[in-house]
Write a protein that holds these residues in place. Structure first.
Motif, mmCIF file in Angstrom:
data_model
loop_
_atom_site.group_PDB
_atom_site.id
_atom_site.type_symbol
_atom_site.label_atom_id
_atom_site.label_comp_id
_atom_site.label_asym_id
_atom_site.label_seq_id
_atom_site.Cartn_x
_atom_site.Cartn_y
_atom_site.Cartn_z
ATOM 1 N N SER A 244 11.142 28.124 35.230
ATOM 2 C CA SER A 244 12.597 28.008 34.992
ATOM 3 C C SER A 244 12.869 27.388 33.628
ATOM 4 C CB SER A 244 13.235 27.153 36.089
ATOM 5 O OG SER A 244 13.020 27.739 37.345
ATOM 6 N N ARG A 245 12.096 26.346 33.329
ATOM 7 C CA ARG A 245 12.287 25.699 32.036
ATOM 8 C C ARG A 245 11.969 26.652 30.889
ATOM 9 N NH1 ARG A 245 9.627 19.943 31.642
ATOM 10 N NH2 ARG A 245 11.147 19.674 33.316
ATOM 11 N N SER A 246 10.939 27.456 31.057
ATOM 12 C CA SER A 246 10.564 28.408 29.997
ATOM 13 C C SER A 246 11.663 29.448 29.794
ATOM 14 C CB SER A 246 9.240 29.097 30.378
ATOM 15 O OG SER A 246 8.215 28.143 30.492
ATOM 16 N N VAL A 247 12.255 29.951 30.914
ATOM 17 C CA VAL A 247 13.334 30.943 30.791
ATOM 18 C C VAL A 247 14.546 30.340 30.087
ATOM 19 C CG1 VAL A 247 14.971 32.329 32.117
ATOM 20 C CG2 VAL A 247 12.544 32.284 32.763
ATOM 21 N N LEU A 252 18.159 29.778 25.451
ATOM 22 C CA LEU A 252 18.755 28.922 24.415
ATOM 23 C C LEU A 252 18.339 29.368 23.025
ATOM 24 C CD1 LEU A 252 18.426 25.382 26.056
ATOM 25 C CD2 LEU A 252 20.513 26.721 25.751
ATOM 26 N N PHE A 253 17.062 29.737 22.919
ATOM 27 C CA PHE A 253 16.563 30.195 21.628
ATOM 28 C C PHE A 253 17.279 31.481 21.197
ATOM 29 C CE2 PHE A 253 13.460 32.740 19.179
ATOM 30 C CZ PHE A 253 13.306 31.908 18.079
ATOM 31 N N LEU A 254 17.440 32.405 22.155
ATOM 32 C CA LEU A 254 18.131 33.671 21.828
ATOM 33 C C LEU A 254 19.583 33.413 21.444
ATOM 34 C CD1 LEU A 254 16.702 36.027 24.633
ATOM 35 C CD2 LEU A 254 16.165 36.057 22.186
ATOM 36 N N LEU A 255 20.227 32.490 22.209
ATOM 37 C CA LEU A 255 21.617 32.169 21.906
ATOM 38 C C LEU A 255 21.745 31.569 20.506
ATOM 39 C CD1 LEU A 255 24.573 32.013 22.805
ATOM 40 C CD2 LEU A 255 24.017 29.799 23.890
ATOM 41 N N LEU A 259 23.863 33.057 17.370
ATOM 42 C CA LEU A 259 24.851 32.256 16.649
ATOM 43 C C LEU A 259 24.536 32.193 15.163
ATOM 44 C CD1 LEU A 259 25.443 29.325 19.201
ATOM 45 C CD2 LEU A 259 26.967 31.238 18.674
ATOM 46 N N CYS A 260 23.224 32.047 14.897
ATOM 47 C CA CYS A 260 22.810 31.996 13.488
ATOM 48 C C CYS A 260 23.130 33.327 12.781
ATOM 49 C CB CYS A 260 21.325 31.670 13.390
ATOM 50 S SG CYS A 260 20.929 29.980 13.861
ATOM 51 N N VAL A 261 22.812 34.424 13.437
ATOM 52 C CA VAL A 261 23.060 35.744 12.842
ATOM 53 C C VAL A 261 24.559 35.930 12.669
ATOM 54 C CG1 VAL A 261 22.899 38.226 13.227
ATOM 55 C CG2 VAL A 261 20.924 36.749 13.700
#
Length: 306
Positions: A244-247, A252-255, A259-261
């Motif tokens: 669960s933590r990995s997902v 969060l990383f994808l989000l 946001l950065c893009v």
């Protein structure tokens, strides 16, 4: 051996036809070897000497037909006296005889017998009777032979009974021995079976004890494990929590990346680039869709209130 009246004279010189006279020669023993060398001497006179006994080899003089042993000191005759089977005339007058050997019954050719003046057994003396004339001496020979044959037969029967008893005793001993051996075999067999049964019981007892120890050890191990597990607080599954933590981290990383893009495409000079144009267009479409979705919810809420 001593001889009187015939010193230096051989037995052959005394031989007269078939008669050999050795009476009154003061003989202490019979010259059997010299007599055996004179088979023609079928009539032998040894009366009136000092003979106490006859040697056993005297019975080898089977050629004798007439024998005179009267007036000696004979106490007994040889046991195998019956070997003199050709003997017809026997004079035993005035000796010290008490009985006759059983083999006397084998003198089947005996026709004349004189046993007077001997300390005979009463039964034998009565059978022999008086030998006062030729007729009585002949009767004595017949009666004594019959008597001795009866004694021989009785002794044979006794011997047979004795042999039979010995055979039966031997059979009895053999049967007892066989029974004893059978008992010993049965005893050994029973002892062997008991020993086998004892060893089997010991084996079963050892096996049962071993199983009981193993069972007890297993039970103690299970109880120890249960006690150890109950003393620790329950922990969530590590694998599920880590997944669960990995997902969450990936989302969060994808989000963050999105946001950065989006920020790059909105705030920098790259917003005119084709990629940024597409991103901005997609962003605006998403925002419009969300606004439409919110407007639709409001309309539905108003309708429901009316």
């Amino acid at each position: 051996m001593s001889r009187g009246g015939g010193k230096g004279q051989s037995l052959k010189d005394k031989l007269d036809g078939n008669e050999l006279d050795l009476s009154l020669c003061d003989l202490n023993e019979v010259p059997v070897r010299e007599l055996a060398a004179l088979p023609k001497a079928t009539v032998l006179d040894l009366s009136c000497n000092n003979l106490i006994s006859l040697p056993s080899d005297f019975c080898s003089l089977m050629h004798l037909v007439k024998l005179d042993l009267s007036k000696n000191r004979l106490q007994q005759l040889p046991l195998d006296f019956g070997r003199l089977v050709n003997l017809q005339h026997l004079d035993l007058l005035n000796n010290r005889l008490v009985t006759l050997p059983v083999s006397f019954a084998q003198l089947k050719n005996l026709k004349w017998l004189d046993l007077k003046d001997n300390p005979l057994d009463p039964v034998l003396a009565k059978v022999a009777g008086d030998c006062l004339d030729e007729k009585q001496c002949k009767q004595a020979a017949v009666k004594v032979l019959q008597h001795m044959k009866a004694i021989q037969s009785e002794q044979d029967r006794q011997r047979q009974r004795k042999l039979q008893a010995e055979r039966e005793m031997e059979k009895k001993r053999e049967a007892e021995q066989r029974a004893k051996e059978a008992q010993e075999r049965e005893l050994r067999k029973r002892e062997k079976a008991e020993e086998k049964e004892r060893r089997r019981r010991e084996y079963d007892a050892q096996k049962a004890a071993k199983q009981e120890v193993e069972k007890k050890t297993k039970k103690e191990t299970v109880q120890t494990r249960k006690a150890a597990s109950s003393s620790r607080p329950p922990q969530p599954p590590r694998h599920k929590h880590s997944w669960s933590r990995s997902v969450l981290r990936i989302l969060l990383f994808l989000l963050l990346c999105v946001l950065c893009v989006l920020a790059t495409c909105k705030l920098t000079e790259l917003q005119r680039q084709p990629l940024c144009v597409s991103v901005n267009t997609l962003y605006e479409d998403v925002v419009a869709a969300l606004q439409n979705h919110k407007t639709l919810q409001n309309m539905l809420q108003q309708n429901s209130q009316q």
